[in-house]
Design a protein around this motif. Sequence first.
Motif: not given
Length: 315
Positions: A255-283
């Motif tokens: 849930x943590x990234x959900x409460x960073x507005x700019x991270x949450x917005x950018x995450x809509x374009x991540x390759x993986x739906x369960x991306x942790x935004x720490x190491x995944x390709x296409x993040x």
Amino acid sequence: MFVRENNDMETGVVIKSTGSWYIVRKANGEQVECRMRGKLRLKGSRTTNPVAVGDRVDMEYERGEYVITRIHERRNYIIRKSTNLSKEAHIIAANIDRAILIATVNHPQTPTVFIDRFLITAEAYNIPAVIIFNKTDLYNDEDRATMRKLMEIYTAIGYPCYAVSAEDAESLIPFKDLLANKTTVLSGMSGVGKSTLINRIEPSLHLKVSAISDCHDTGKHTTTFAEMFSLGEDSYIIDTPGLRSFGIIDMAKEEISHFFPELFKASEHCRFYNCTHTHEPGCAVIEAVQNGDISESRYWSYLSMMEENGEKYRL
């Protein structure tokens, strides 16, 4: 001596908590000292303070004293991880309309990770947050440049920022306007000047203040307990003890990234739906950091919270 005998239930708002006794403001404005019923205390064992400033409570008059018998459901609250190892969390304040973080670029320095932990906690409980950068009269050119950069970062995300000085009455006008017709909690690290600012807004309160340490440039805990003060009709401010750190709680790492507005917005374009935004390709979040669209300080705050909550990552 007149002794009240009836135990009719009354409702009020907790305006001060000392841990064992509470001051409650009744509907007619009368302030009374209360203790908490034993069974109610056991129900709140998960936190250091089962009753918090801002709570609406029911109370009865029993055997010569008021006793809190029920805590009403909270609309929201600000909570942090407790420094008391025997408990999990400490509720800073409850049922608030706005949270204001008092920060300082210097004298002492408020780390960005502290700012970010406060902001995501407010975000998690749907509490509008504002950042006030205080002590601008003490800043040199480098400090002012740092402050402008931080204000740029947080304003772009959506958090209003103001620069104030207790020595400049004009700079305090927007701050005072923020407090009108709301219940506002003020928080911040020790030494950032919360009590001094409140005294400038409402001199009649005479809140105790102290200078920061000259050798360590850190503050002392002048405010010992959270307390709510009236600033006029329907305007209340909650002064809170200065903090050394702000640990997050009640937040799964997913849930943590959900409460960073700019991270949450950018995450809509991540390759993986369960991306942790720490190491995944296409993040998309990592890409936004690399492109300068997300600040590195905000991203590092996110990584520190993920690590604290059990997510391991490689840099």
